[in-house]
Write an enzyme that holds these catalytic residues in place. Sequence first.
Site, PDB file in Angstrom:
ATOM      1  N   ASP A  10       0.875  -1.177   0.000  1.00 19.92           N
ATOM      2  CA  ASP A  10       0.000   0.000   0.000  1.00 19.92           C
ATOM      3  C   ASP A  10       0.914   1.230   0.000  1.00 19.92           C
ATOM      4  O   ASP A  10       2.120   1.112   0.213  1.00 19.92           O
ATOM      5  CB  ASP A  10      -0.890  -0.006   1.264  1.00 19.92           C
ATOM      6  CG  ASP A  10      -1.830   1.204   1.330  1.00 19.92           C
ATOM      7  OD1 ASP A  10      -2.310   1.673   0.280  1.00 19.92           O
ATOM      8  OD2 ASP A  10      -2.082   1.704   2.458  1.00 19.92           O
ATOM      9  N   SER A  11       0.321   2.395  -0.185  1.00 18.40           N
ATOM     10  CA  SER A  11       1.102   3.625  -0.082  1.00 18.40           C
ATOM     11  C   SER A  11       1.584   3.847   1.350  1.00 18.40           C
ATOM     12  O   SER A  11       2.527   4.598   1.583  1.00 18.40           O
ATOM     13  CB  SER A  11       0.226   4.809  -0.488  1.00 18.40           C
ATOM     14  OG  SER A  11      -0.919   4.854   0.353  1.00 18.40           O
ATOM     15  N   CYS A  73      -4.577  -1.537  -1.737  1.00 17.01           N
ATOM     16  CA  CYS A  73      -4.766  -0.106  -1.947  1.00 17.01           C
ATOM     17  C   CYS A  73      -5.737   0.057  -3.119  1.00 17.01           C
ATOM     18  O   CYS A  73      -5.479  -0.464  -4.210  1.00 17.01           O
ATOM     19  CB  CYS A  73      -3.408   0.513  -2.280  1.00 17.01           C
ATOM     20  SG  CYS A  73      -3.487   2.235  -2.791  1.00 17.01           S
ATOM     21  N   GLU A 151      -2.302   7.777   8.951  1.00 23.18           N
ATOM     22  CA  GLU A 151      -0.831   7.733   8.898  1.00 23.18           C
ATOM     23  C   GLU A 151      -0.210   8.232  10.206  1.00 23.18           C
ATOM     24  O   GLU A 151       0.901   7.866  10.552  1.00 23.18           O
ATOM     25  CB  GLU A 151      -0.316   8.568   7.717  1.00 23.18           C
ATOM     26  CG  GLU A 151      -0.461   7.873   6.377  1.00 23.18           C
ATOM     27  CD  GLU A 151       0.367   6.593   6.249  1.00 23.18           C
ATOM     28  OE1 GLU A 151       1.525   6.577   6.708  1.00 23.18           O
ATOM     29  OE2 GLU A 151      -0.161   5.598   5.717  1.00 23.18           O
ATOM     30  N   CYS A 183     -11.183   3.018   0.619  1.00 23.85           N
ATOM     31  CA  CYS A 183      -9.746   3.265   0.759  1.00 23.85           C
ATOM     32  C   CYS A 183      -9.319   2.448   1.971  1.00 23.85           C
ATOM     33  O   CYS A 183     -10.006   2.470   3.004  1.00 23.85           O
ATOM     34  CB  CYS A 183      -9.479   4.753   1.013  1.00 23.85           C
ATOM     35  SG  CYS A 183      -7.805   5.111   1.580  1.00 23.85           S
ATOM     36  N   HIS A 185      -7.045   2.767   4.122  1.00 23.20           N
ATOM     37  CA  HIS A 185      -6.786   3.545   5.342  1.00 23.20           C
ATOM     38  C   HIS A 185      -8.071   3.739   6.161  1.00 23.20           C
ATOM     39  O   HIS A 185      -8.057   3.708   7.387  1.00 23.20           O
ATOM     40  CB  HIS A 185      -6.225   4.926   4.996  1.00 23.20           C
ATOM     41  CG  HIS A 185      -4.759   4.931   4.681  1.00 23.20           C
ATOM     42  ND1 HIS A 185      -4.267   4.498   3.473  1.00 23.20           N
ATOM     43  CD2 HIS A 185      -3.681   5.311   5.407  1.00 23.20           C
ATOM     44  CE1 HIS A 185      -2.936   4.629   3.478  1.00 23.20           C
ATOM     45  NE2 HIS A 185      -2.565   5.121   4.635  1.00 23.20           N
TER      46      HIS A 185
HETATM   47  N1  DGL Z   1      -4.769   3.232   1.063  1.00 21.65           N
HETATM   48  C1  DGL Z   1      -4.888   3.739  -0.255  1.00 21.65           C
HETATM   49  C2  DGL Z   1      -6.194   3.337  -0.951  1.00 21.65           C
HETATM   50  O1  DGL Z   1      -6.804   2.376  -0.572  1.00 21.65           O
HETATM   51  C3  DGL Z   1      -4.641   5.176  -0.537  1.00 21.65           C
HETATM   52  C4  DGL Z   1      -4.095   6.163   0.364  1.00 21.65           C
HETATM   53  C5  DGL Z   1      -3.331   7.208  -0.399  1.00 21.65           C
HETATM   54  O2  DGL Z   1      -3.936   8.142  -0.966  1.00 21.65           O
HETATM   55  O3  DGL Z   1      -2.118   7.038  -0.462  1.00 21.65           O
HETATM   56  O4  DGL Z   1      -6.588   3.945  -1.902  1.00 21.65           O
END
Ligand code: DGL
Length: 263
Positions: A10-11, A73, A151, A183, A185
């Site tokens: 993931d990012s 992600c 984060e 997302c 996160h």
């Molecule tokens: N966790 C990522 C997602 O599911 C994205 C978070 C980011 O923008 O880096 O899209």
Amino acid sequence: MRQDAIGVFDSGVGGLSIWREIRRLLPRENTVYVADQKHLPYGEKSDEEIRGRSEKITKYLLDQGCSLIVVACNSATVSALAQLRRQFSIPFVGVEPAVKPAARKSKTGEITILATTKTATSKRQRSLLEQHANSVKVNLLAAPEFVELVEKGEIDTPRASRRIAAFLRSHNLGKSDVFVLGCTHYIFLKDTIRNALPDHVTIIEPSRAIAKRVESIRKNQVRKTQQKPGKQRFMTTANVVRFTNVAQKLIGGAIESAGKLEV
Ligand code: DGL
């Protein structure tokens, strides 16, 4: 860790929400998790940038002996999954907003999808809506600021609650009775989002379904499951101490092996 493992990337720390479910379901699997925090947020990057990053991380994970990769992600899934599948011969599992189950579940005929800007504006998202949500009204909201909260490990602080409540108040959710977390996160914010929504709203997130999908692929893929608990390795492209502190808070357990990845 040069043996059969599951790669997850993931990012940042968001994909740990998917990793956690995989770990629960498949405790004997070795996993390698990559958080590309130096290049976060993916939600605000171009498709080309995300593809480039996804390719580099995939090569690293292959080098570590991964034979299945979970793109944990949504933003990388819409931008890079098709290309990864063309380029590499191992199986990939991606994550997409659960539009179909949400549309089916709604009784009011209105749903809300919360995603990154990348996912919300993607072609893939449009086609998911055309295929599965023709009969319902959809509020598609981009909430990049929620990624920042997670984060920092701020998932249940008063500040997180205030920001989430303010965000939801400032958007018209209409008669939405189903709320999709698009997302990875945001999955860590589920309880805080829950508290800010009326009781009758159902929140849908995909972590369990993704873990099940991984399990079913592994059944056909792995010749012999090891008997001892799997080894879990974590890598970040940014600060290892910061990653470890936040990750431990999010998964509620110890990160035993973390390192810095330069790719
Ligand atoms: N966790 C990522 C997602 O599911 C994205 C978070 C980011 O923008 O880096 O899209």
